[in-house]
Scaffold this active site. Structure first.
Site, PDB file in Angstrom:
ATOM      1  N   GLU A   1      -6.555  -7.726  -0.862  1.00 28.27           N
ATOM      2  CA  GLU A   1      -6.904  -7.624   0.558  1.00 28.27           C
ATOM      3  C   GLU A   1      -8.403  -7.374   0.619  1.00 28.27           C
ATOM      4  O   GLU A   1      -8.855  -6.238   0.599  1.00 28.27           O
ATOM      5  CB  GLU A   1      -6.151  -6.493   1.270  1.00 28.27           C
ATOM      6  CG  GLU A   1      -4.781  -6.854   1.753  1.00 28.27           C
ATOM      7  CD  GLU A   1      -4.214  -5.849   2.759  1.00 28.27           C
ATOM      8  OE1 GLU A   1      -5.014  -5.196   3.468  1.00 28.27           O
ATOM      9  OE2 GLU A   1      -2.987  -5.721   2.829  1.00 28.27           O
TER      10      GLU A   1
ATOM     11  N   GLU B   1       0.828  -1.209   0.000  1.00 27.46           N
ATOM     12  CA  GLU B   1       0.000   0.000   0.000  1.00 27.46           C
ATOM     13  C   GLU B   1       0.867   1.266   0.000  1.00 27.46           C
ATOM     14  O   GLU B   1       0.645   2.200   0.767  1.00 27.46           O
ATOM     15  CB  GLU B   1      -0.958  -0.003   1.188  1.00 27.46           C
ATOM     16  CG  GLU B   1      -2.041  -1.064   1.070  1.00 27.46           C
ATOM     17  CD  GLU B   1      -3.144  -0.925   2.095  1.00 27.46           C
ATOM     18  OE1 GLU B   1      -4.309  -1.163   1.728  1.00 27.46           O
ATOM     19  OE2 GLU B   1      -2.844  -0.578   3.245  1.00 27.46           O
TER      20      GLU B   1
END
Length: 589
Positions: free
Chosen positions: A234, A158
């Site tokens: 995710e 991320e």
């Protein structure tokens, strides 16, 4: 050997379209004797892939070590994945977030030539290079084209939410290739335009992280990546908890519908978490977005497979959805959950924390306050001390407390300062003086955002009525391994303990002839730690929400088990209680 590639619209396994049905399972959050059980239950739910982060700080607690033994044997974990007929996605970071202490970055890293983390800074990248070179013998021979389970490796984590250093990402790509990784590389970001743009490179396959509104978010992902398979790597099916807040849950039916929407859109998925596990010891992370919020010991995450490895309603709802997209044997299912036994036993020995500390202290002196990092102590507890002389109106003040400070004057408790409450000062007894000691707890390092890597301890200056306090000493309190504490009980008389006035250790022994897990109930306790047979289960705290600690049955033996408790404050009933059900606390509803 098999071959895994990224095609124009699909992942390709040996030239044929392949949908990834993955679940997150962090080897470092699960007792190694339970790895095979959790992996098998992933397959039984309908998954074909196991995803795991790699926690750099666990493998490298010091600059000169790289531990791959026991619960850190990543190679064995991946071999168990392969033995179950599953693939693997590996996310080595170097930063992983994961609600894990310091986001997986070793705390010693920040004292190694002032590196600029998560950037192309050469000091940082030299340290990252050594880490990846240490991982290479584990990962490279376990890639799918070498007969192993690994089909994808993620670059960073991320990153678009943190930075935009394209040189850094490119250096990570080159480093991964240089150590011998040949499988496709991916990135993951929340499906926001800026994050997707900043967090990846043209040659990397973008994936998304989200838990709802799948069609909308996949559309955003597609706008930023016109070709290739869509994937939510995710897919958040639950959430994590903070001390003093509520326990997070999501309805099984709602989560299953979100999964159905995602799969119906043709996407691949990684369920985060399939099985959350536990933040054993001092491994939990923390958030600080204006308020410091340490993560609790449980990482149950309201996952399909709960913290103790049992299917939940979410497991069966997901299995029903997955059966529409993969072949499942209706008879191959996990065994029914057996109720854990209840047990209550008295504590029969107690030992003052100060007696233990005085025998093990290793003092370092300095005129000014220094962080615990500066003395090479990176987690848990430390003790600071100096001499004071209090006037009639005596106010003790610290510039910053990271994270919780119990203050003692001549071994008498005078108050507690907490970072989460933004407390930095207290009153000392008037007209008194002597030895001031501060029992300092690092409650977990921030794992997300700009406060990554901040040092712990008493930070900045200390003043008494505005006058600087000098001539400090600081010592680590060695607690993580329960063995030294257990040995300190040699010679301590056996007698039933009625109440506990902390800080104090207490000990009991018990038999457990029936195999299985236990749940240590903490409702009689204030704040502290628990060890079973020398293994640190983690922290407890009366503020909740968590009310029990998970005890893996693989830690236990038929006779002669030892339980150690460090109670920092008080317990009015000095009994150890194991209960039949895990209790993670109240929810919002």
């Amino acid at each position: 050997m098999s071959r895994f590639t990224i095609g124009e619209q699909d992942f390709m396994l040996n030239g044929k379209p392949h949908r990834i049905l993955a679940g997150a399972l962090h080897y470092f959050r699960v007792h190694p004797d339970q790895w095979a059980d959790r992996i098998r239950k992933a397959r039984q739910m309908g998954l074909n892939t196991i995803e795991t982060y790699v926690a750099w700080n666990m493998h490298a607690p010091t600059p000169d070590t790289f531990d791959t033994t026991g619960g850190l044997d990543l190679g064995r974990f991946l071999d168990l994945v392969a033995a179950e007929g599953l693939h693997s996605i590996v996310r080595p970071g170097p930063y992983i977030c994961a609600e894990w202490d310091n986001g997986g970055l070793p705390a010693w890293l920040f004292g190694s030539g002032n590196p600029v983390i998560r950037s192309s800074d050469p000091v940082y990248m030299n340290l990252v290079r050594r880490y990846f070179e240490q991982l290479a013998p584990i990962l490279v021979p376990r890639q799918i084209d070498a007969g192993g389970p690994i089909i994808l490796v993620q670059i960073e984590n991320e990153y678009g939410a943190y930075g935009a250093d394209k040189d850094y990402l490119q250096e990570l790509v080159e480093l991964n290739r240089q150590i011998g990784l040949s499988v496709p590389f991916t990135t993951v970001d929340q499906p926001e335009p800026d994050m997707l743009d900043n967090g990846s490179l043209p040659g990397l396959h973008k994936t998304g992280s989200f838990g709802s509104r799948a069609k909308e978010r996949l559309a955003t992902l597609r706008q930023h990546q016109p070709t290739g398979p869509l994937m939510c790597s995710e897919f958040w099916v639950g959430w994590f908890d903070h001390w003093g807040a509520h326990h997070h849950t999501t309805a099984a039916g709602q989560a299953a519908q979100e999964l159905e929407d995602l799969l119906a859109a043709g996407a691949s998925v990684n369920i985060y978490m399939f099985h959350g596990g536990t933040n054993f010891g001092f491994t939990n992370g923390a958030n600080d977005k204006g308020v410091f919020q340490p993560t609790v010991t449980s990482y149950d995450y309201d996952s399909p497979l709960d913290e103790s490895g049992h299917p939940t309603a979410k497991y069966w709802a997901f299995r029903e959805i997955l059966a529409r997209y993969t072949e499942l044997d209706e008879h191959d299912v996990p065994a029914a959950k057996e109720e854990a036994c209840s047990l209550e036993l008295p504590l029969t020995q107690e030992l003052s924390l100060w007696d233990y500390f005085d025998a093990t202290a290793d003092w370092t002196g300095s005129q000014e306050l220094t962080s615990t990092d500066a003395m090479g102590h990176y987690s848990g507890f430390s003790v600071y001390r100096t001499q004071v002389q209090a006037s009639a109106q005596a106010v003790l003040e610290f510039e910053e407390v990271r994270d919780r400070a119990q203050v003692f004057l001549n071994r008498q408790h005078v108050g507690t300062l907490s970072r989460d409450q933004k407390e930095t000062s207290l009153v000392l007894p008037a007209h008194s003086g002597g030895t001031l000691e501060v029992l300092l707890e690092d409650q977990g390092r921030v794992n997300y955002g700009p406060r990554l890597g901040e040092p712990k301890g008493l930070i900045g200056s200390a003043r008494l009525n505005g006058v600087p306090l000098k001539n400090w000493q600081v010592s680590p309190l060695q607690l993580l391994a329960g063995g030294p504490v257990s040995q300190a009980f040699d010679g301590v008389p056996q007698q039933q303990v009625e109440v506990l006035a902390g800080p104090v250790f207490a000990r009991a022994t018990f038999d457990h002839p029936v195999a299985g897990d236990l749940y240590f109930a903490t409702h009689n306790w204030s704040k502290g730690l628990v060890w079973v047979n020398g293994f640190c289960l983690g922290r407890y705290w009366a503020r909740g929400p968590q009310q029990t600690l998970y005890v893996p049955g693989t830690l236990l033996k038929p006779t002669g088990n030892e339980v150690l408790v460090l109670e920092l404050h008080s317990a009015t009933r000095a009994m150890v209680s194991f209960v039949a059900e895990h209790n993670l606390g109240h929810t919002e509803s």
